[in-house]
Design a protein around this motif. Structure first.
Motif, mmCIF file in Angstrom:
data_model
loop_
_atom_site.group_PDB
_atom_site.id
_atom_site.type_symbol
_atom_site.label_atom_id
_atom_site.label_comp_id
_atom_site.label_asym_id
_atom_site.label_seq_id
_atom_site.Cartn_x
_atom_site.Cartn_y
_atom_site.Cartn_z
ATOM 1 N N CYS A 669 0.821 -1.212 0.000
ATOM 2 C CA CYS A 669 0.000 0.000 0.000
ATOM 3 C C CYS A 669 0.853 1.259 0.000
ATOM 4 N N TRP A 670 2.183 1.096 0.106
ATOM 5 C CA TRP A 670 3.128 2.218 0.034
ATOM 6 C C TRP A 670 4.506 1.617 -0.168
ATOM 7 N N PRO A 671 5.528 2.417 -0.482
ATOM 8 C CA PRO A 671 6.860 1.849 -0.675
ATOM 9 C C PRO A 671 7.480 1.457 0.661
ATOM 10 N N VAL A 672 7.813 0.167 0.827
ATOM 11 C CA VAL A 672 8.150 -0.358 2.145
ATOM 12 C C VAL A 672 8.875 -1.687 2.001
ATOM 13 N N ALA A 673 9.659 -2.038 3.013
ATOM 14 C CA ALA A 673 10.169 -3.405 3.134
ATOM 15 C C ALA A 673 9.033 -4.257 3.682
ATOM 16 N N SER A 674 8.669 -5.309 2.971
ATOM 17 C CA SER A 674 7.496 -6.079 3.378
ATOM 18 C C SER A 674 7.564 -7.477 2.789
ATOM 19 N N TRP A 675 6.464 -8.200 2.972
ATOM 20 C CA TRP A 675 6.353 -9.577 2.482
ATOM 21 C C TRP A 675 5.873 -9.640 1.026
ATOM 22 N N SER A 676 5.692 -8.525 0.367
ATOM 23 C CA SER A 676 5.073 -8.521 -0.964
ATOM 24 C C SER A 676 5.988 -9.111 -2.024
ATOM 25 N N SER A 677 5.366 -9.582 -3.096
ATOM 26 C CA SER A 677 6.121 -10.012 -4.279
ATOM 27 C C SER A 677 6.053 -8.970 -5.395
ATOM 28 N N ILE A 678 5.194 -7.957 -5.239
ATOM 29 C CA ILE A 678 5.102 -6.828 -6.174
ATOM 30 C C ILE A 678 5.080 -5.565 -5.324
ATOM 31 N N ASP A 679 5.939 -4.608 -5.621
ATOM 32 C CA ASP A 679 6.006 -3.442 -4.742
ATOM 33 C C ASP A 679 4.911 -2.429 -5.073
ATOM 34 N N TYR A 680 4.900 -1.331 -4.344
ATOM 35 C CA TYR A 680 3.842 -0.331 -4.456
ATOM 36 C C TYR A 680 3.675 0.193 -5.870
ATOM 37 N N TYR A 681 4.762 0.285 -6.621
ATOM 38 C CA TYR A 681 4.699 0.816 -7.983
ATOM 39 C C TYR A 681 4.428 -0.264 -9.026
ATOM 40 N N GLY A 682 4.115 -1.463 -8.587
ATOM 41 C CA GLY A 682 3.815 -2.546 -9.518
ATOM 42 C C GLY A 682 5.041 -3.250 -10.050
ATOM 43 N N ARG A 683 6.212 -2.999 -9.460
ATOM 44 C CA ARG A 683 7.455 -3.626 -9.926
ATOM 45 C C ARG A 683 7.614 -5.004 -9.292
#
Length: 896
Positions: A669-683
């Motif tokens: 939901c924002w640029p962050v170190a997290s568990w995501s596989s796609i970052d806030y900007y869709g990268r």
């Protein structure tokens, strides 16, 4: 509400799936009927602060955007800095503690005021709002998720009319009430403790829980008109809702009920006829029914049959066919109202039957057992008004490109916009839909319960015709927290036994009765599940034999990644590991002097306490220490991908015992170190590229354990396959030390061990610190899956240091393979070829700040075997050649 039912009508299928329901309402004297009309109130808004702030500049009127929230309005007017930059979050908390006023003016003429009914409709007000029409109070709201309709004609006048909405701080509004209670429910999942008393108000507030702060997201307490607002004008009647109830679906016949809620101005005697069009060859009904429509709301139901329907299937199991249904109501010769709805016809069941492992947990769509592959989805932005269909499509298409067929819409956010579900319908992505409860215990007062009941009905009625929604789930982790979480146990010990029993009963009333009953009544046949994780009260939640499971010993418990292979859940709905976003994303919120995992800014963009150190702790177990901050960022992504690969492949190998693997989490939901596989900007991070491999429909998955390698093939396909497994033992220079080819028959929907290799036999032929096993699976002569096995942790392997990677880029159209991610307009295709004479692991391809869509990344380059990757970009060939950089695994470590 009056309920009216009609006889059945039979319809045949046709290539174009359009069905019209024509309701002809005849009265004694001809009437001039006008269809309902609407006026969107999205312009001329302004805002100001009215309480709880000392800043004079925000107490003046400023232009506002509707739909919107206060933070984005302040940002647009340059009254605050970018909330996502640096550590600005901490300096902007005053916004959510203030009260704000929004105002606009709209014109009404005599013709508009001549309508019998003029309603104001608010699709979403966040959260505690007082609404004034021409300075007369018309509405109090207390729920971000509900839609509000208010009659407004009596207060409207010719000429200018004023609409004002005053929003109250969700914290300050609730504090007096919460402080008056005999005990306060803990807010264990959020960071709701900014008031000086440290009293949690989130459990008592129907607002998106994540906005109070989460372990991957900032705390921004939004206020505002976050969804559209409009004026609706109608005379004789209006259609409140059109729903296609799927009573029985098979490949032979679809038995449906078209259900309409019709609000009528006054009692009307009508004759109704049901017909259909735009379906060549379909039968017509000439039957008519006399009907007395009462004033108020009428529920009308028509039984329908479609022979040989074209069904909707999840991705990988069949096409995503959909039908559009049209309803029109006539008074005399005039159309008085019409409505339409799109849906896909499918049967859905959550199969839970006793077996040798306990009780199954599998989704069955159109009679097919589906292994759910996917990820958990969180809100796409801290400020939901900024979302667009393009953002949703980019992330969901990325999920589909990675062979995902399910997303879990996590309960700590908000209910997504219609376009989110439309895209899921189109792409064949099943949705596990949770109600908006993120982990906090719930109050038990009747007003709160009725508020939630109406919220549930509103959202179910809005979303129930989406075939992608295959489960409605009551909440995220509340049941698990009641039994296991330390914070909850301390709370339970601090209150009396009677109070403890009351809190649990409040939970059961809401999630085992009120919400469950709403799903049963309004969302049939979609199943209901009380919580995630849960065993539906048949056993304690979060176990391996009944229900779904969340597993967090890897990460939170710092257990080794190999512990994933010791878990045998019936359905894994959460497991995850963190990484940093790429450097291009980090530079959007940090400066070079912040490039340290312990810097103030980097810690502000790490919301899981100790998360950065935990990433490093795991990293140093497997790898050498990274040489610098960019190397750390790169290694964090490789590590995350490799660890989740262990878990995902293990879960897939366990089918049919395990029938789902959803990792935490897909997006940010924002640029962050997290568990995501796609970052806030869709990268895409490395994990998203890995997911496209480990979620493939056919997977070769060698499992090294107990000094042997079991060679599995997993297939989700509905047909059996003839394949070939090619195994090679290679050294890091590409010399073949052992080779084996095995032809195999792969049953449909199966996981099978085809042979086993003893580690001792391999050690007799090679130094296992300098060699690896390579497995290729081919079907019909084409490679469908590849996997590698290494025999030690990375830092103990004698990997080639900084292997030379040769690259070439050509401007060329590649017809053989289409780039799976959504192409952008005015972009050219290029082919990047990479090659190395020695093994180069996890090769990362980047182009600096250029926007380049990369078909594959973080690839293993086998010695002497070229890899081609398709690129899509608006940049020129010279630009991408100049910007191209590669990094392999050993280049992330300091030179010896």
């Amino acid at each position: 509400m009056k309920m009216i039912r009609f006889p059945s009508f039979s319809l045949r299928n046709a290539p174009i799936y359009y069905l019209a329901l024509l309701l002809s309402c005849c009265v004694a004297a001809p009437l001039q009927a006008a269809e309902p009309s609407s006026l969107t109130l999205d312009s001329g808004w302004q805002f100001r602060a009215v309480a709880n702030t000392d800043r004079d500049d925000v107490k003046q009127w400023h232009p506002a955007q509707v739909p919107g929230v206060i933070q984005t309005d302040l940002l647009r007017n340059a009254l605050i800095p970018d909330p996502f930059d640096q550590d600005n979050e901490f300096h902007l908390q005053w916004i959510g503690l203030a009260d704000w006023e929004y105002q606009t003016m709209f014109q009404m003429d005599a013709a508009a005021l001549a309508h019998k009914h003029i309603d104001l409709v608010f699709d979403g007000l966040d959260t505690f709002a007082d609404v004034y029409l021409n300075d007369q109070l018309i509405l109090h709201t207390d729920n971000m998720f509900r839609r509000w309709r208010v009659p407004g004609k009596a207060l409207m006048k010719p000429g200018p009319n004023t609409l004002r909405v005053v929003f109250h701080s969700p914290v300050e509004k609730m504090l007096p009430y919460v402080k008056s209670l005999p005990f306060v429910l803990p807010s264990v999942s959020s960071l709701d403790a900014v008031n000086e008393q440290g009293i949690a108000t989130a459990p008592y507030t129907r607002k998106a829980p994540y906005q109070y702060g989460w372990d991957w997201g900032p705390r921004f307490l939004t206020e505002g008109i976050w969804k559209p607002v409009r004026i609706e004008r109608w005379d004789e009647l209006r259609i409140e809702n059109l729903h296609i109830h799927q009573e029985h679906i098979s490949t032979d016949v679809a038995k449906l009920a078209a259900e309409l809620d019709i609000e009528v101005d006054k009692p009307t005697l009508a004759a109704l006829a049901l017909t259909h069009d735009e379906m060549p060859g379909a039968q017509k009904s000439d039957g008519n029914q006399n009907l007395q429509l009462d004033s108020g709301m009428n529920h009308v139901s028509f039984s329908l049959r479609i022979a040989a329907p074209q069904l909707w299937y999840p991705a990988g199991y069949g096409p995503q066919n959909r039908y559009r249904f049209l309803a029109s109501i006539r008074i005399g010769r005039d159309v008085a109202a019409h409505a339409e709805v799109k849906t896909g016809l499918r049967s859905i069941a959550l199969r839970r039957v006793a077996d040798q492992w306990g009780k199954s947990f599998e989704f069955v769509v159109n009679g097919i057992s589906v292994f759910a592959k996917g990820a958990d989805v969180i809100p796409f932005d801290s400020f939901p008004n900024r979302l667009t269909p393009e953002i949703h499509r980019k992330i969901l298409q990325s999920a589909r490109d990675a062979h995902m067929n399910m997303v879990r819409e996590w309960g700590g956010g908000y209910y997504e916009a219609d376009d989110f579900y439309d895209i899921c319908d189109e792409l064949g992505i099943m949705v596990w839909q949770e109600f908006a409860f993120g982990g906090d215990l719930v109050p038990g007062d009747v007003a709160f319960q009725e508020n939630v009941r109406q919220e549930a009905v509103d959202e179910i009625e809005r979303l129930r015709d989406h075939p992608s929604i295959v489960l409605w789930c009551g909440n995220n982790e509340i049941e698990e927290g009641w039994h296991d979480w330390d914070e909850i146990q301390r709370f339970k010990e601090a209150i009396s036994p009677d109070a403890r029993d009351r809190v649990w009963q409040d939970y059961l009333i809401l999630f085992a009765d009120i919400i469950k009953s709403a799903v049963t009544q309004y969302a049939d046949p979609a199943p209901y599940w009380p919580s995630s994780p849960s065993a539906d009260f048949e056993a304690l939640p979060d176990n391996q034999h009944n229900g779904d499971m969340h597993y967090w010993d890897v990460w939170h418990g710092q257990a080794p990644p190999s512990d994933y292979t010791r878990q045998f859940p019936r359905f894994m709905s959460e497991f995850g590991f963190q990484s940093f976003p790429e450097m291009r994303t980090i530079r959007t919120f940090a400066k070079p002097e912040d490039f340290d995992i312990h810097s103030r800014v980097m810690l502000a963009h790490q919301k899981n306490k100790g998360g950065n150190d935990r990433i490093l702790t795991y990293m140093l177990r497997e790898y050498h220490e990274p040489k610098d901050f960019p190397a750390f960022v790169y290694l964090s992504q490789v590590q995350q991908a490799e660890i989740i690969k262990i878990g995902a492949e293990h879960l897939r190998r366990q089918r049919p015992r395990t029938m789902g693997a959803l990792y935490w989490q897909l997006n940010d939901c924002w640029p962050v170190a997290s568990w995501s596989s796609i970052d806030y900007y869709g990268r895409w991070k490395a994990l998203q590229y890995y997911a496209r491999r480990f979620y493939g429909d056919v997977l070769i998955s060698p499992f090294l354990h107990e000094d042997k390698v079991d060679v599995y093939v997993v297939s989700d396909q509905l047909q059996s396959l003839a394949g070939t497994i090619h195994m090679r033992l290679l050294d890091f220079s590409g010399n073949i030390l052992l080779e084996q080819i095995k032809h195999v028959q792969i049953p449909a929907q199966s996981s099978t061990i085809y042979f086993t290799v003893d580690k001792s036999a391999l050690a007799a032929r090679a130094d296992l610190r300098q060699s690896f096993l390579l497995f290729d699976l081919s079907v019909g002569g084409a490679q469908v899956s590849q996997n590698l096995v290494f025999f030690n942790i990375t830092r103990n392997l004698a990997l080639p240091v900084a292997p030379k990677i040769e690259t070439t880029i050509e401007a060329k159209k590649l017809e053989a393979r289409k780039l799976e991610t959504s192409p952008a307009k005015n972009r050219d295709d290029y082919i990047l070829t990479l090659q190395s004479s020695k093994l180069a692991r996890s090769v990362y391809i980047s182009f600096g700040d250029l926007d380049v869509q990369i078909e594959d990344n973080y690839v293993d380059l086998l010695p002497g075997e070229p890899v081609t990757v398709r690129l899509k970009t608006s940049a020129s060939l010279d630009q991408i050649k100049a910007a191209l950089k590669t990094m392999s695994l050993t280049e992330a470590f300091p030179a010896n």
